[in-house]
Design a protein around this motif. Structure first.
Motif, PDB file in Angstrom:
ATOM      1  N   ARG A   1      48.598 -21.711  45.891  1.00  0.00           N
ATOM      2  CA  ARG A   1      49.261 -20.659  45.102  1.00  0.00           C
ATOM      3  C   ARG A   1      49.045 -20.900  43.605  1.00  0.00           C
ATOM      4  N   PHE A   2      49.087 -22.176  43.194  1.00  0.00           N
ATOM      5  CA  PHE A   2      48.868 -22.531  41.798  1.00  0.00           C
ATOM      6  C   PHE A   2      47.436 -22.169  41.378  1.00  0.00           C
ATOM      7  N   GLY A   3      46.464 -22.482  42.237  1.00  0.00           N
ATOM      8  CA  GLY A   3      45.069 -22.162  41.929  1.00  0.00           C
ATOM      9  C   GLY A   3      44.839 -20.660  41.811  1.00  0.00           C
ATOM     10  N   LYS A   4      45.495 -19.894  42.688  1.00  0.00           N
ATOM     11  CA  LYS A   4      45.357 -18.430  42.634  1.00  0.00           C
ATOM     12  C   LYS A   4      45.891 -17.881  41.317  1.00  0.00           C
ATOM     13  N   LEU A   5      47.039 -18.431  40.867  1.00  0.00           N
ATOM     14  CA  LEU A   5      47.617 -17.957  39.603  1.00  0.00           C
ATOM     15  C   LEU A   5      46.684 -18.285  38.430  1.00  0.00           C
ATOM     16  N   ILE A   6      46.082 -19.479  38.465  1.00  0.00           N
ATOM     17  CA  ILE A   6      45.133 -19.841  37.395  1.00  0.00           C
ATOM     18  C   ILE A   6      43.972 -18.845  37.375  1.00  0.00           C
ATOM     19  N   ARG A   7      43.423 -18.526  38.544  1.00  0.00           N
ATOM     20  CA  ARG A   7      42.287 -17.599  38.584  1.00  0.00           C
ATOM     21  C   ARG A   7      42.685 -16.196  38.146  1.00  0.00           C
ATOM     22  N   GLU A   8      43.926 -15.789  38.442  1.00  0.00           N
ATOM     23  CA  GLU A   8      44.398 -14.489  37.942  1.00  0.00           C
ATOM     24  C   GLU A   8      44.399 -14.462  36.418  1.00  0.00           C
ATOM     25  N   LEU A   9      44.792 -15.589  35.811  1.00  0.00           N
ATOM     26  CA  LEU A   9      44.858 -15.645  34.350  1.00  0.00           C
ATOM     27  C   LEU A   9      43.476 -15.711  33.709  1.00  0.00           C
TER      28      LEU A   9
END
Length: 445
Positions: free
Chosen positions: A297-305
């Motif tokens: 979930r943390f990695g997905k948020l980074i990629r969204e940013l």
């Protein structure tokens, strides 16, 4: 000490006048005491209170040796190593002093029943020992905290590799939380002229550490365009890493734990900020089990940013709490560069995500003299700014260390030593005026 302080406050006292000043037989210093090193036995780290273990004592002025200087300290600062010393973790620093004291008759001076702490200072050189030519009485200086002997060949490519490398004021005695400090003269650097004493004292350890860890070829070797994940981006180390990333053409992804800390990062110029508390990230299900779904979930948020990109470099210093997530979210071929481990020294991560994706873990520790000099030069040029949030008088040093221990602070916490008040020591008001907003960015946050 009054004559010394008067000479410094005058601002134009010549070398000869400093050399004529009498030195006191003793001076005021922040100490821990060897007969109290078991005082916190049985307590959790969080319950160990620096306000109980830090003392203000009069201590004898140490003998000045070859290649050394006595410095009148106007201001110092709290680093996490002061917290470790004050709670006697992970080991009592008296073990370091005993080991150093066995090195030579001169280093025996450091093995005492008290330990004068402090790894930062801004002040004025009072005396230099035999063999010192680059510095003289009256020089206004800051000091980095690398103490080396350099008798072995091992340290001559990178002085951090010297077998006798120590952190001054942590692994040696006579540190900067005092009215006078004993340093090796290859720790000295010019005081940035546009800063007050307490502002100039505050960057030393963390600025140099962040420079080596992120910028130097001995660390991650950050380049333009890199995505850099910075844990604790508004804290002592992270606030400098964020500035280096922004100045170096990289994109910091700042991880913080409150809206106030997120606002500081945005004020520094960072566009990508994650409030991990607001997002509810829990990387550990319990004390023994990490949650890989949270890493994902943390990695997905980074990629969204970042518009779909992973991070090239993770600036790691929390340690146990975050290390598994750091290894997971780094891009293939990327770098995790680590120091400090303030949440725990024993790290756990899934090695499949490291070896099969050709990632690197680099250990980084403080900085050599050249790296510290370059980091201080950027401060002196007004390209990197202090992150001082609050300054305490020496009499309240226990509270200052308590604030850092409990993470109640932002950026750095300063301590006034000889300086009677804040704001003194500015020699270049024009340069200061151009950067006063950035210099005060962390004040009273």
């Amino acid at each position: 000490m009054k004559e010394i302080l008067d000479a410094i406050l005058a601002g134009d006292t010549p070398q000869e006048a400093y050399e004529a000043l009498p030195l006191p037989e003793s001076y005021r210093a922040v100490t821990i005491r060897k007969d109290e090193e078991t005082m916190f036995d049985g307590l959790d780290s969080r319950d160990k209170d620096p306000r109980s273990s830090l003392h203000i004592d009069d201590v004898a002025l140490p003998e000045l040796g070859p290649g050394e200087a006595l410095v009148a300290v106007m201001a110092s600062a709290i680093n996490y190593n002061t917290v470790w010393s004050s709670i006697f973790e992970p080991v009592s620093t008296f073990r370091f002093l005993e080991r150093y004291g066995r090195t030579s008759p001169l280093t025996k001076r450091h093995d005492l029943p008290y330990h004068v702490l402090g790894s930062d200072l801004a002040g004025v050189v009072l005396r230099t020992g035999p063999g010192v030519h680059a510095w003289k009485a009256g020089d206004e200086v800051v000091a980095h905290c690398l103490s080396v002997e350099l008798e072995s060949a091992d340290g001559h490519n990178d002085t951090m590799l010297d077998p006798e490398q120590r952190i001054w004021g942590f692994e040696t005695n006579f540190g900067g939380l005092a009215d006078i400090a004993l340093v090796k003269t290859n720790q000295l650097m010019p005081k940035p002229k546009h800063l007050s004493w307490e502002e100039a004292a505050s960057p030393g350890l963390v600025n140099s550490t962040a420079y080596r860890q992120l910028v130097s070829r001995n660390g991650a070797g950050m380049k333009q365009g890199d995505n850099v994940l910075v844990w604790g981006a508004s804290g002592g180390l992270g606030s400098y890493a964020t500035q280096f990333a922004l100045n170096g053409g990289a994109t910091p992804i700042c991880v913080v734990s409150s809206p106030d800390k997120a606002a500081i990062c945005k004020d520094m110029g960072a566009d990508l900020v994650i409030d991990r508390k607001a997002e509810g990230f829990r990387f550990w299900k319990d004390e023994h089990t990490q949650d890989q779904r949270e890493w994902n979930r943390f990695g997905k948020l980074i990629r969204e940013l970042t518009g779909g990109e992973d991070v090239d470099i993770v600036f790691e210093h929390p340690g146990r709490e975050t290390f598994g997530a750091s290894v997971y979210v780094t891009r293939k071929g990327g770098t995790i560069v680590t120091c400090a481990s303030t949440s725990g020294f024993v790290h756990e991560y899934d090695n499949r995500y490291l070896w099969m994706n050709l990632k690197r873990i680099i250990g980084s520790h403080f900085a050599n003299y050249r790296e510290a000099w370059e980091a201080n030069r950027l401060i002196a040029q007004g390209k990197i700014h202090p992150t001082l949030s609050r300054t305490y008088p020496m009499a309240e040093v226990g509270q200052a260390a308590y604030d850092v221990h409990r993470n109640l602070h932002q950026g750095k916490v300063g301590v006034l030593c000889l300086a009677p008040e804040e704001g003194l020591g500015v020699r270049d008001p024009e340069l200061r005026a151009r950067h006063v907003g950035e210099i005060n960015r962390f004040r009273n946050v």
